[in-house]
Design a protein around this motif. Sequence first.
Motif, PDB file in Angstrom:
ATOM      1  N   UNK A 247       0.826  -1.205   0.000  1.00  0.00           N
ATOM      2  CA  UNK A 247       0.000   0.000   0.000  1.00  0.00           C
ATOM      3  C   UNK A 247       0.869   1.268   0.000  1.00  0.00           C
ATOM      4  N   UNK A 248       0.792   2.004  -1.085  1.00  0.00           N
ATOM      5  CA  UNK A 248       1.436   3.318  -1.246  1.00  0.00           C
ATOM      6  C   UNK A 248       2.964   3.300  -1.189  1.00  0.00           C
ATOM      7  N   UNK A 249       3.564   2.132  -0.991  1.00  0.00           N
ATOM      8  CA  UNK A 249       5.011   2.094  -0.840  1.00  0.00           C
ATOM      9  C   UNK A 249       5.672   2.356  -2.190  1.00  0.00           C
ATOM     10  N   UNK A 250       6.470   3.392  -2.252  1.00  0.00           N
ATOM     11  CA  UNK A 250       7.153   3.746  -3.495  1.00  0.00           C
ATOM     12  C   UNK A 250       6.246   4.394  -4.531  1.00  0.00           C
ATOM     13  N   UNK A 251       5.001   4.741  -4.129  1.00  0.00           N
ATOM     14  CA  UNK A 251       4.103   5.427  -5.057  1.00  0.00           C
ATOM     15  C   UNK A 251       4.503   6.895  -5.131  1.00  0.00           C
ATOM     16  N   UNK A 252       4.282   7.502  -6.291  1.00  0.00           N
ATOM     17  CA  UNK A 252       4.473   8.958  -6.396  1.00  0.00           C
ATOM     18  C   UNK A 252       3.298   9.638  -5.696  1.00  0.00           C
ATOM     19  N   UNK A 253       3.409  10.955  -5.502  1.00  0.00           N
ATOM     20  CA  UNK A 253       2.337  11.712  -4.854  1.00  0.00           C
ATOM     21  C   UNK A 253       1.009  11.515  -5.571  1.00  0.00           C
ATOM     22  N   UNK A 254       1.046  11.601  -6.900  1.00  0.00           N
ATOM     23  CA  UNK A 254      -0.172  11.450  -7.686  1.00  0.00           C
ATOM     24  C   UNK A 254      -0.743  10.045  -7.590  1.00  0.00           C
ATOM     25  N   UNK A 255       0.145   9.048  -7.577  1.00  0.00           N
ATOM     26  CA  UNK A 255      -0.317   7.659  -7.482  1.00  0.00           C
ATOM     27  C   UNK A 255      -0.976   7.399  -6.129  1.00  0.00           C
ATOM     28  N   UNK A 256      -0.426   7.999  -5.090  1.00  0.00           N
ATOM     29  CA  UNK A 256      -1.037   7.829  -3.760  1.00  0.00           C
ATOM     30  C   UNK A 256      -2.453   8.402  -3.724  1.00  0.00           C
ATOM     31  N   UNK A 257      -2.630   9.578  -4.316  1.00  0.00           N
ATOM     32  CA  UNK A 257      -3.950  10.210  -4.300  1.00  0.00           C
ATOM     33  C   UNK A 257      -4.942   9.411  -5.147  1.00  0.00           C
ATOM     34  N   UNK A 258      -4.459   8.883  -6.256  1.00  0.00           N
ATOM     35  CA  UNK A 258      -5.323   8.031  -7.072  1.00  0.00           C
ATOM     36  C   UNK A 258      -5.707   6.779  -6.304  1.00  0.00           C
ATOM     37  N   UNK A 259      -4.764   6.276  -5.515  1.00  0.00           N
ATOM     38  CA  UNK A 259      -5.030   5.079  -4.723  1.00  0.00           C
ATOM     39  C   UNK A 259      -6.121   5.346  -3.679  1.00  0.00           C
TER      40      UNK A 259
END
Lengths: 256, 433
Positions: free
Chosen positions: A150-162
């Motif tokens: 979960x969210x590990x290594x995600x970019x800022x945008x990817x985290x928000x999309x998640x």
Amino acid sequence: MINKGSKVLLEVKNLRAEVAGVEILKGVDLTVRAGEVHAIMGINGSGKSTFSKVLTGHPDYTVTGGSAMFEGKDLFSLAPEERARAGMFLAFQYPVEIPGVSNSALLRLAYNTLQTERGLEELDPLEFDDLIQEKIKVVEMDPSFLGRSVNEGFSGGEKKRNEILQMAVLEPKLAILDETDSGLDIDALRIVAKGVNTLLTSDNAVVMVTHYQRLLNYIVPDYVHVMDAGRIVRTGGKELALELEARGYDWLRAAA
Amino acid sequence: MLTKEQCYEQLLLGKTVKSESWLSPIRDKAGTRAQALNFPTAKQDDWRFTDLSPLFQHGFHPVDSYASVTLADIASLLIPGSIRLVFVDGCYASQLSDLEQAGAGVTVASLVEHSGDAQVEANFAQHALFDQDTFAALNTRFFEDGAFVHVTGETATPIHILNIATKRDTSSAIYPRCLVVMAANGRATVIEDYAGLNDGINFSNAVTEVVLNDDAQLQHVRVQREDKSAFHIGHCSVDAARGSVYTSTALAFGARVSRHDLHVTLRGEGAKVTLNGLALIGGRQIADTHTRIDHATPRCISHQLHKCIADGSAHAIFSGKIMVREGASGTDSAQSSRNLLLSGKAHIDTQPQLEIFNDDVSCKHGATIGQIDADALFFLKSRGLTEERARNLLTHAFAAEIIDMIPVPSLVESLGRTILERMNGNSAGGVSK
């Protein structure tokens, strides 16, 4: 969409709350009906993020006065997980990384918890996979993200999309988006906004907490509230956001 | 309730086991050392964190009869498709073992039945020295039987050495023994497994010796899932020759008091060792892991990640020593100790120790102790998970990093279930939080 006859989802009256002994919310009133989109705007420190955390039950915040009813239930008598099961959702300003827990495992666990709450069948991993493959289209997410922690290594945008993917899976009645636009480039903002718009129905509602008017070009609010010093000092339509963009916040602060 | 002295006297009354002519003198010598030694005390540096006093309260008797255990009794512990050697209370249980899968180049057998084997005679008690080690001396004196694994070829079939402790009218002193010899270029996976049936108050005192000849590779898994009322003291000595690769994943879940000493000697140039460890305990459990990696030759590599998770009023200990000898140029060593406290009454001691006598080395080490992340907990609850579910998920994730390193998928899966059960038991024990 405003429909005065629709059901009241959230009714907050004279809400006061503090963190570490400092009063941040000093009497907030807000009513949200099904089908509505609200934006809460304000400068940093005005209390808008505190408001979203108090509503979802963050343990650092203490309610000191007022009330909040969610579909007629006293919100503050419910634990955070009970509020989630009742249909509340918070998209986090700073999504948490959880190494060792896969995105798909978390989504299935959360989904099945709500299914059980609603008296429905849990989905096994194969059935859930069919569901999730549809849901990730809402936020244009690559399926490889499901197998990652979960969210590990995600970019800022990817985290928000998640976060929006979680909203898509859990289908809350009331979603509070806490500065979901912060840190997003224009493409990610567009995808997130499209995702939220896809999920909006006449039965649910969204409260966006944001600093900037930009997000509101994509998710058009029915109401714009301006928060200052722990109170909502002005409520208007979407044109209020444009006025804030043009004039800043100072004129309202002076008026308050 | 016994005194410490009475407990030790009782252990010395162990049964004499008949042995081959080469082994008898070793047993006798070990017996003499056991007479001269005693339980370690808190004044000894290696034992200062480990409270053995719960052990001393019991009298442990030699196992004098075979317990009847069926395959059905141990069904949940089995690893499908493995070569299986089963010991019940330290005695070889051929009817529970399954050696069908052992192909050419792999010998898996009872140590006693193979005590005439040249490899046994050449290696037995040559690595786990008992001269100054009370528990190794007792084991060498009194062990009934053990596992002998000799790999000259390459096998993908895991070798499962399952040690079962049963519940008897009196508490048993059990002496599991294991010798693994990897011939040059041999490759295998060995799982050493310690489990109990029916909550017996037994004392398992295990000794394992592992020899890797040139370029051999061994995946060594150790699972200590004894009953929570049991006592477990295990020693493992590893000797790694030139170019060999030794990977250990050692897990400690069970026992009232447990101790694992793992000593690795990098004896040949270019040998590589990876030690992964996890202790997950609750209630009043004590789990102590002492490791020692001896860089005796140049250009060896050692990597270590050890994790402790302590709930209730449990006490976990990790002490990891890395020694780099004068001649060990080009040593590359990294050690990390990461620890999770699940309750205010739990306690974790971690003690990395580096002793470096060479300038041409790269040695990194670090240690952290933390609690469940409050933001992660709130996040999971905001998605509808109960406090308990959320805490278990985060704890499981912390543990999974180690468990997932086990190269046997069915074991990874069954251990995942085991730790969820243990965690629920730990928090339901009434002593947590």
